[in-house]
Design an enzyme around this catalytic site. Structure first.
Site, PDB file in Angstrom:
ATOM      1  N   TRP A 169      18.585   9.025 -11.008  1.00 42.78           N
ATOM      2  CA  TRP A 169      19.570   9.336  -9.964  1.00 42.78           C
ATOM      3  C   TRP A 169      19.983   8.076  -9.219  1.00 42.78           C
ATOM      4  CZ3 TRP A 169      18.645   9.524  -4.403  1.00 42.78           C
ATOM      5  CH2 TRP A 169      17.369   9.101  -4.033  1.00 42.78           C
ATOM      6  N   ASP A 170      19.280   6.988  -9.448  1.00 42.62           N
ATOM      7  CA  ASP A 170      19.610   5.702  -8.817  1.00 42.62           C
ATOM      8  C   ASP A 170      21.082   5.332  -9.055  1.00 42.62           C
ATOM      9  OD1 ASP A 170      16.883   6.012  -9.152  1.00 42.62           O
ATOM     10  OD2 ASP A 170      16.496   3.923  -9.626  1.00 42.62           O
TER      11      ASP A 170
ATOM     12  N   GLU B 105       8.218  10.093  -2.871  1.00 47.79           N
ATOM     13  CA  GLU B 105       7.319  10.548  -3.931  1.00 47.79           C
ATOM     14  C   GLU B 105       5.848  10.463  -3.534  1.00 47.79           C
ATOM     15  OE1 GLU B 105      10.182   9.513  -7.759  1.00 47.79           O
ATOM     16  OE2 GLU B 105       8.741   8.016  -7.058  1.00 47.79           O
TER      17      GLU B 105
END
Length: 768
Positions: A358-359, A487
């Site tokens: 998703w970066d 995370e």
């Protein structure tokens, strides 16, 4: 953190050779051109510690996921970016002794990456056991003009002896991945040939049958005179071809080998044509010659820097850092191939499998929107559109409707092997939707919604609508069992950012449907039939929007990162005893998960995306609470906090975090640059300057900027491409904006509106 490289505006300079730092240097000195890339490995043999890496865009291996347990929906394979044919290799034998700088004395060592013109130079003096001194000089580049071509000029100078020098340019397909399971070998030979001054090697990957054909030719010189070898031996063995060239040399001679290389793949050509394409390409390069090839390569780099350079006066470290990041972004992705995306390590290492995260949507898209023609950014979106069916398959595997885009992918399938990310880090879906909004907001290309965007937005919305849980007691929709951007928390309930971006996606989808219905009624009718979209379904989305639950900490008057965040012991990063950081290298995972420490921007990621929703006091309260608890152990973290700090007027903190993201790899902040650079976070460095210090925003089809000048800088400037108009913004004691090319542009500077034309520039004096 270690300041290892010399500060220079355009160069990354390594003075002296430290073997224990070689891997970090190899990462920093990587070259790429969108089609292929190589780490900063040596051409000659090196038996010391090294991560050898040669990578080809779009070539990967589906490694079988190995876990101790299996769950429905678990990915079947994990993508590996493959270390491919080593084409830079040149063995060197001097009077019978093989050159290996791990086994001889080395003085006057320099390794220099020239970012302005995209090449790597290296020079040193090797002293062997017979006290023979030899100067080595090498220069290489991967052509930005002809992406299938690379060239190396390798020079050997005897300093105190006469004798025989053997140079052996080769192509080696017997390469391995350092992270392979059980020493797996991923390649097998198809065909090869070694002739006088023409060698080629054609290899294929196991399983997927990707094919790479590499060809080489050489020229020999003594000083400026072209020479022939005294003897030439052909070498042709398993997965390897070479020419062995013997040259007599005297003290002071300059024996130079120019090696031309071509690399083609069956992503672009039929298998039966591959060898011919490689041979034809290398012949053409050989006829052009090193200097002509380099000049064309240099001109391409000049044009790129013309569009996206950032200049900083008065701070060499900051200047070097931003150019280093822009340089590697331009090497990694050129946007010419819509089948490609941007891996977190680009062409600089194996970690993360070289896959798409998703970066790209959250961090890289803004860079390409402002520094390249709109088709480049559009191709990043088309990449996701082309994977929509796979995203729907991914959702079905988890028993959900709609589309769940993968956390990690090569071809649209999920291929990440950690359950807490594969199953739970579903906020990536929102980043895809936000990228569509971001692209349209910046470019004004609303037709994209009708052509592509609506399908993606509807299917993502269907996923969110199926993924929420309705709590009857509270009359609220909740999203349970997720991992947010942080995370260091897994399997939490109601991550504020995830709930926020899910609800926003539903809002944007409805708004987009209404727009397409109004402006493109013929397309809308076909889409409605294709998507089988019912009014009741949209009504459910509206109900979710109205009743979405957002966790809140009343005492602090801030958004709660997740429902249980305040159950944790609240400790600030500055209170940790020395030696605890980075916690991901010093603490157990259990301890990290139970701590309040945040890996990267989470709540602040949402505030960055949806900035206009919140007043300055709300933003300030959340920043003041969460930043002191953030360890920034994700490369994606400092830039977001830097941008928000700039907005809040926290200039010292904004600069501190900018420098951290700009020099993350150069100074090896997190002790993890040895296995590759953090390519996608490099776009965040650009964002820190342009969106942060520059205050760039686009609202209602107009540009807004509200820049400030960091105290240690005398001035800075950046260029932005906005709807085909190129602007230069210079910030010093005043803000000066010029239109370099394109149509007139309306721009708001500190809320004062100006129109810039080719015949004028505006100057806004900053009150210090």
């Amino acid at each position: 953190m270690r300041e290892y490289f010399n500060s220079n505006d355009w160069l990354i300079i390594e003075e002296g050779f430290e073997p224990e730092y070689n891997r970090v240097s190899e990462s920093a000195m990587s070259l790429g051109n969108g089609h292929m890339g190589i780490r900063g490995n040596f051409e000659e043999k090196y038996s010391g510690d090294s991560l050898s890496g040669t990578y080809y865009a779009g070539i990967y291996y589906p490694d079988k996921t190995k876990v101790g347990w299996w769950k429905n929906g678990y990915p079947e394979w994990f993508a590996k970016v493959l270390n491919g044919i080593n084409f830079i290799g040149i063995d060197v034998i001097i009077n019978g002794l093989e050159l290996d700088i791990a086994k001889c004395t080395v003085i006057d060592f320099q390794r220099i990456l020239n970012m302005k013109h995209g090449y790597l130079e290296r020079s040193f003096v090797a002293i062997d056991k017979n006290n023979n001194k030899t100067r080595i000089i090498s220069k290489r580049f991967l052509s930005m003009d002809e992406s299938e071509i690379a060239a190396i000029k390798y020079t050997v100078i005897p300093l105190n002896y006469n004798g025989e020098i053997i140079l052996s340019p080769y192509l080696d397909g017997k390469v391995v991945n350092e992270d392979s399971n059980y020493d797996e070998y991923f390649w097998e030979e198809v065909e090869k040939s070694a002739e006088d001054n023409l060698c080629y090697l054609n290899m294929r990957t196991k399983k997927l049958d990707f094919r790479v054909s590499c060809a080489m030719k050489y020229e020999l010189f003594n000083k400026n005179d072209k020479i022939k070898p005294k003897e030439m031996t052909l070498v042709c063995k398993e997965d390897y071809v070479a020419n062995l060239l013997s040259v007599p040399a005297k003290t002071g001679d300059k024996i130079s080998l120019t090696k031309y290389i071509s690399v083609v793949t069956n992503r672009d050509y039929d298998n039966k044509d591959l060898v011919n394409k490689a041979v034809n390409a290398v012949n053409k390069a050989y006829e052009s010659g090193f200097d002509n090839l380099f000049e064309a390569h240099k001109e391409t780099w000049d044009s790129k820097w013309e569009e996206n350079d950032i200049t900083i006066v008065g701070d060499k470290k900051a200047q070097q850092g931003i150019r280093f990041n822009i340089f590697h972004l331009n090497q990694t992705y050129t946007g010419e191939d819509k089948r490609l995306n941007i891996g977190p390590k680009g062409f600089t290492g194996e970690k993360y499998g070289g896959s798409t995260y998703w970066d790209t949507e959250a961090y890289c898209l803004p860079f390409y929107l402002s520094t390249a023609p709109s088709k480049i950014a559009k191709n990043l979106l088309i990449y996701r559109y082309n994977h929509l069916e796979k995203a729907k398959e991914n959702a079905r595997k988890l028993s959900f409707k709609g589309a769940l885009y993968p956390m990690v992918t090569m071809n649209g399938e999920e291929c990440h092997n950690e359950w807490e990310i594969t199953f739970e880090e579903i906020h990536r879906n929102g980043a895809i939707a936000y990228a569509i909004y971001n692209y349209i907001n910046y470019t004004g290309d609303k037709k994209y919604l009708a052509d592509y965007g609506i399908e993606v937005l509807v299917e993502i919305s269907r996923f969110w609508a199926d993924r929420v849980n309705y709590n009857k007691v509270k009359d609220k929709y909740m999203i349970l069992g997720v991992t947010g951007p942080n995370e260091y928390e897994n399997n939490v309930n109601n991550n504020w950012y995830t709930n926020t971006i899910a609800s926003w996606t539903l809002e944007y989808a409805i708004e987009s449907i209404d727009y397409v219905k109004k402006e493109y009624s013929d397309i809308y009718d076909r889409l409605l039939q294709k998507l089988e979209l019912k009014e009741q379904e949209v009504d459910k989305w509206k109900d979710i929007i109205d009743k979405m639950y957002y966790p809140y900490i009343e005492d602090e008057k801030i958004f709660s990162q997740q429902d249980g965040y305040m159950d944790k012991e609240q400790i600030l990063v500055k209170e940790l005893p020395e030696g605890n950081l980075p916690i991901n290298q010093n603490w157990s995972w259990d301890r990290i998960l139970r701590s309040c420490f945040i890996k990267q921007a989470d709540v602040m990621q949402g505030i960055y995306f949806f900035n206009e929703r919140y007043d300055l006091d709300t933003i300030k309260r959340n920043f003041d609470f969460y930043e002191p608890r953030t360890v920034h152990e994700s490369s994606l973290s400092p830039c977001i906090y830097s941008i928000i700090a700039s907005q809040l007027g926290y200039e010292k903190k904004a600069y501190e975090l900018y420098l951290r993201t700009a020099r993350l790899d150069l100074d090896n902040y997190n002790s993890d640059s040895d296995d590759g650079l953090h390519i996608t976070s490099m776009a965040g460095t650009w964002m820190s300057v342009v969106h942060g210090f520059g205050g760039l925003k686009v609202k209602d089809n107009e540009l807004y900027i509200s820049p400030f000048l960091p105290k240690s800088w005398q001035e800075y400037s950046f260029r932005i491409l906005f709807r085909d108009s190129l602007l230069n913004v210079k910030v010093g004691n005043s803000v000066i904006i010029e239109l370099i090319s394109g149509d007139d542009v309306t721009i708001n500077v500190f809320k004062q509106k100006y129109t810039i034309t080719k015949n004028n520039k505006i100057e806004y004096r900053i009150i210090i």
